[in-house]
Design a protein around this motif. Structure first.
Motif, PDB file in Angstrom:
ATOM      1  N   ASN B  32      20.609 -16.661 -15.534  1.00  0.00           N
ATOM      2  CA  ASN B  32      21.190 -17.714 -16.365  1.00  0.00           C
ATOM      3  C   ASN B  32      21.349 -18.942 -15.480  1.00  0.00           C
ATOM      4  O   ASN B  32      21.881 -18.848 -14.374  1.00  0.00           O
ATOM      5  CB  ASN B  32      22.564 -17.286 -16.898  1.00  0.00           C
ATOM      6  N   TYR B  34      22.398 -23.204 -15.088  1.00  0.00           N
ATOM      7  CA  TYR B  34      23.321 -24.193 -15.639  1.00  0.00           C
ATOM      8  C   TYR B  34      23.165 -25.530 -14.904  1.00  0.00           C
ATOM      9  O   TYR B  34      22.918 -25.562 -13.695  1.00  0.00           O
ATOM     10  CB  TYR B  34      24.779 -23.718 -15.463  1.00  0.00           C
ATOM     11  N   TYR B  36      25.584 -28.874 -14.313  1.00  0.00           N
ATOM     12  CA  TYR B  36      26.901 -29.467 -14.449  1.00  0.00           C
ATOM     13  C   TYR B  36      26.863 -30.888 -13.905  1.00  0.00           C
ATOM     14  O   TYR B  36      26.072 -31.214 -13.019  1.00  0.00           O
ATOM     15  CB  TYR B  36      27.948 -28.678 -13.644  1.00  0.00           C
ATOM     16  N   LEU B  46      29.949 -29.038 -18.092  1.00  0.00           N
ATOM     17  CA  LEU B  46      28.697 -28.348 -18.354  1.00  0.00           C
ATOM     18  C   LEU B  46      27.811 -29.199 -19.242  1.00  0.00           C
ATOM     19  O   LEU B  46      28.243 -29.669 -20.299  1.00  0.00           O
ATOM     20  CB  LEU B  46      28.966 -26.996 -19.023  1.00  0.00           C
ATOM     21  N   TYR B  49      22.650 -25.200 -20.406  1.00  0.00           N
ATOM     22  CA  TYR B  49      22.467 -23.878 -19.829  1.00  0.00           C
ATOM     23  C   TYR B  49      21.238 -23.238 -20.453  1.00  0.00           C
ATOM     24  O   TYR B  49      20.806 -23.616 -21.547  1.00  0.00           O
ATOM     25  CB  TYR B  49      23.716 -23.004 -19.971  1.00  0.00           C
TER      26      TYR B  49
END
Lengths: 109, 111
Positions: B32, B34, B36, B46, B49
């Protein structure tokens, strides 16, 4: 709505003094909470997670569901604890983290 | 061991120019991923994702987009930068047991 609140932007303490960083959250389910730390010129790194109930570098944090808090504590601050600290909440299975605004800790000798 | 690479470290771009920030992960598969953004005094927000190749979820409406052309590659883009896009951008991946690992970040200044 999920929210993580760190009320103190800056915390200045003397070496050897206790330090407590406040973190409050709002979430209706069962949260997973973390403390992350960012030392000067270093990457953001995990300090603590509530499910492990461990002490790292002398820091501890207890999840208080009644008060919806996850305060970070250390009985005797050291100069090397000077850093930016973030409280974070993971609220879903996708692993999204919601961060507080962060608290800058400065430990002076 | 798992590592995460993010570049460039700093970037100064004029308003209206395009943006491409790259993040790659090594030592793991199907992570996973992400993106930010850390804006001054606002903590980490965030942006996007991804749980797999070609899959992107956006958290906030904005001038940015993300893509995941390969399993371990995550790209943050913009066609035309705004002043408000300035900030510190962090890529992260989540392992099964290790929690989250963050990249070293990109400091973007739009002038």
């Amino acid at each position: 709505a999920q929210r993580v609140t760190q009320p103190e932007k800056l915390l200045s303490v003397f070496k050897g003094a206790p330090v407590e960083l406040k973190c409050n959250y709002s979430y209706s389910g069962s949260p997973e909470l973390f403390w992350y730390v960012q030392y000067s010129r270093q990457r953001l790194q995990l300090l603590l997670r509530h499910i492990s109930r461990e002490s790292i570098k002398g820091f501890t944090a207890d999840l208080n569901k009644g008060e919806t808090s996850f305060h970070l504590k250390k009985p005797f601050a050291q100069e090397e604890d000077s850093a930016m600290y973030y409280c974070a909440l993971r609220s879903d299975s996708w692993g999204k983290l919601q961060f507080g605004a962060g608290t800058q800790v400065v430990v002076t000798p | 061991s798992q590592t995460i690479h993010q570049w460039p470290a700093t970037l100064v771009q004029p308003v209206g120019s395009p943006l491409s920030l790259e993040c790659t992960v090594e030592g793991t598969s199907n992570p996973n991923l992400y993106w930010y953004r850390q804006a001054a005094g606002r903590g980490l927000q965030l942006l996007f994702y991804s749980v797999g190749i070609g899959q992107i979820s956006s958290e906030v409406p904005q001038n940015l987009s993300a893509s995941r052309p390969q399993d371990r590659q995550f790209i943050l883009s913009s066609k035309k930068l705004l002043l408000s896009d300035s900030g510190f951008y962090l890529c992260a991946w989540r392992g099964a047991t290790q929690g989250y690992t963050f990249g070293s970040g990109t400091r973007l200044t739009v002038v």
